[in-house]
Write an enzyme that holds these catalytic residues in place. Structure first.
Site, PDB file in Angstrom:
ATOM      1  N   ASP A 160       0.816  -1.206   0.000  1.00 12.07           N
ATOM      2  CA  ASP A 160       0.000   0.000   0.000  1.00 12.07           C
ATOM      3  C   ASP A 160       0.850   1.255   0.000  1.00 12.07           C
ATOM      4  OD1 ASP A 160       0.585  -1.062   2.694  1.00 12.07           O
ATOM      5  OD2 ASP A 160      -0.277   0.826   3.385  1.00 12.07           O
ATOM      6  N   GLU A 225       0.041  -0.991   5.805  1.00  7.37           N
ATOM      7  CA  GLU A 225       1.051  -0.447   6.711  1.00  7.37           C
ATOM      8  C   GLU A 225       0.797   1.024   7.001  1.00  7.37           C
ATOM      9  OE1 GLU A 225       4.775   1.564   7.924  1.00  7.37           O
ATOM     10  OE2 GLU A 225       3.580   1.882   6.121  1.00  7.37           O
TER      11      GLU A 225
END
Length: 558
Positions: A160, A225
């Protein structure tokens, strides 16, 4: 001729500028010990060591270089134009697939396309691995080793990215993956699709060369994250604990800024071996409603504002303890960089001499670039309350974010906020509830409620006095001194030191898997690289450092 004090002042300014570069690079925080933090009899192991002036053993030792098994391949990766063009293309196409997330309510289905790209582009890698999809979008690749007595080694990155912001502010599109011949641009270029793609590229080339590991190698790629990893790394950790058990891994190496830095004519490689703690503190003020024409002296908004203002007026005391990896960073600077003698002496005595410790603290506190990096910080980031102009607010909430220094903990913060809130509650005739414990009974005037919303302790410190650290440091010395920049090291050596990661990574979820967690990656990260900002980029050469280093490092340890 300048006086001694003038010389020292100039040296201190240069040194603060040097440390500011580290801070602005996002690599390290510096936290220091103030004598008012604890009485002398309360100082325990980890805060100060036994006084010694011995110089027999360096505080920042050099580690022997480790011979690469296939150095020619690392040279090829770094310098072959065809390999470079293919590598840049792979990273560029990864950037072109948006995988940004918000803190809440993100649409993770967008990761399906990214998975399809990875599985197609790196088919050889996925075919060679045992592939596990954890919580749908987490990726774990296990390359099974032939020797079960060797602990698996894990390498991680996250899929991400943060949102792109306003695309109109980007010189190149945030998902263009544009390559200008030197840099690759786009969201995730340096945080951290470069690492994810680089790891896959290194394994792909290892497999081309017939790689068959003795030690199991694990790649783990989370997918949230940037919003604390609660769906990705958290589930991956549970999966790995069930599969391998606690303390079962050789090490974990996760993302971080590029380790290679040239500072004051000296070359350093800095790996984070710890992270700050984290605490989101929620504050709620409850008061009776009513018409604003008959308002009390302080509404709920005024009450919470007073509490926040008083809390912000008191900074936490700076603290430097021996368990803080930053001390190793400072010691390495002092032992190898060209700094003024008395300043060098203070740094090299700061782990046992109180006055030296104080002077190192003050040096950093005097500069705005480092001031807030020597403290446990608090920031009032969110406040909500009130409905309309003629109605008194009944429920006002705020969130205060903290980043906790080594030597401080949750109790440090709760004691501080409780003391201030007690004073405000008594002044306003209100109740006080802290962590669901009633300290002052709620009254007709209302109550103040304080509760930890999310908390993470200061991360365990990875040891740097064992074979794992020595091996990793030795590999970095070989890579940069002999392979990457031999011309820089004709009369020099690479100094490898520990340090602190400024932000929290997915490793927060992996503490039970190993005591050896490192944060940092091969390459260099300029201060202008735009991480979490606009025009994010990675130098193509820096990206190739990841591929070339991990090719030989994985080959060596497995």
């Amino acid at each position: 001729m300048p006086s001694h004090n003038q010389v020292r002042k100039r040296s201190q300014l240069a040194f603060r500028s040097f440390l500011a570069m580290l801070v602005l690079c996002g690599l390290y925080q510096f936290f220091h010990l103030s004598p008012c933090m604890m009485r002398s009899e309360e100082r325990v192991s980890g805060y100060f060591s036994t006084p010694t002036d011995s110089t027999d053993e360096p505080l920042c030792p050099l580690y022997d270089k480790v011979e690469f098994k296939d150095p020619d391949s690392s040279v090829y990766i770094l310098h072959d134009d065809e390999f470079k063009n293919k590598s840049v293309s792979r990273l560029s196409r990864a950037i072109q697939i948006p995988t940004w997330i918000d803190d809440e309510g993100s649409d993770f289905t967008k990761f399906t396309k990214f998975h399809e790209y990875l599985e197609t582009e790196f088919q050889r890698v996925f075919d060679a691995a045992n592939v596990f999809k954890v919580n749908t979008y987490g990726i774990v690749l296990e390359f099974k080793g032939s020797n079960s007595s060797l602990k698996p080694a894990m390498f991680t990155a996250h899929q991400d990215t943060v949102p792109p912001g306003d695309p109109q502010k980007w010189d190149k599109g945030p998902f263009s993956g544009y390559y200008d011949g030197t840099r690759v641009y786009g969201r995730g270029a340096s945080d951290c699709k470069n690492l994810l793609i680089g790891l896959l590229e290194s394994m792909d080339y290892l497999l081309v060369k017939g790689f068959k590991p003795e030690r199991t190698i694990i790649f783990a790629f989370g997918f949230d994250e940037e919003s604390s990893g609660k769906y990705g790394a958290s589930h991956i950790s549970k999966f790995l604990l069930e599969k391998y058990g606690p303390n079962s891994l050789y090490h974990i190496i996760d993302e971080g800024f590029g380790v290679f830095m040239e500072l004051q004519n000296k070359n350093f490689a800095m790996l984070a071996t710890g992270e700050k703690g984290y605490l989101d503190l929620g504050i709620e003020v409850l008061q009776p409603g009513g018409h604003s024409s008959i308002a009390p002296d302080h509404t709920a908004i005024g009450t919470i504002s007073k509490l926040i203002s008083r809390y912000e007026d008191r900074l936490y005391n700076p603290i430097l303890v021996n368990v803080n990896p930053t001390l190793n960073t400072l010691q390495c600077i002092a032992e190898y960089a060209d700094i003024e003698k008395s300043l060098k002496k203070d740094i090299l005595r700061a782990h046992f001499d109180e006055k030296s410790n104080e002077r190192v603290i003050q040096l950093l506190l005097d500069d705005t670039n480092t001031k807030y990096n020597v403290l446990t910080t608090h920031a009032a980031d969110i406040i909500n309350g009130g409905d309309k102009a003629n109605a008194l607010p009944q429920n006002v909430t705020a969130l205060i974010n903290h980043r906790i220094a080594h030597g401080n903990d949750f109790d440090t913060i709760m004691d501080r906020i409780t003391g201030i809130a007690t004073g405000v509650a008594k002044e306003h005739g209100m109740g006080l509830i802290v962590e669901e414990e009633i300290l002052i009974e709620p009254t007709l005037a209302g109550s103040i409620n304080i509760k930890a919303i999310y908390k993470l302790p200061v991360a365990p410190i990875t040891p740097i006095n064992d074979e794992i650290w020595a091996s990793l440091a030795g590999h970095y010395r070989t890579f940069y001194e002999d392979i990457t920049y031999p011309e820089k090291f004709e009369d020099d050596v690479l100094v490898v030191s520990a340090g602190i990661m400024t932000g929290n990574t997915d490793t927060r979820h992996y503490w039970d898997l190993t005591d050896h967690i490192f944060r940092g990656q091969p390459g260099f990260t300029p201060m202008t690289s735009g991480v979490h900002g606009i025009n994010e980029y990675i130098d193509a050469d820096s990206h190739l450092h990841i591929v070339a280093f991990y090719y030989n490092y994985i080959l060596s340890i497995s």
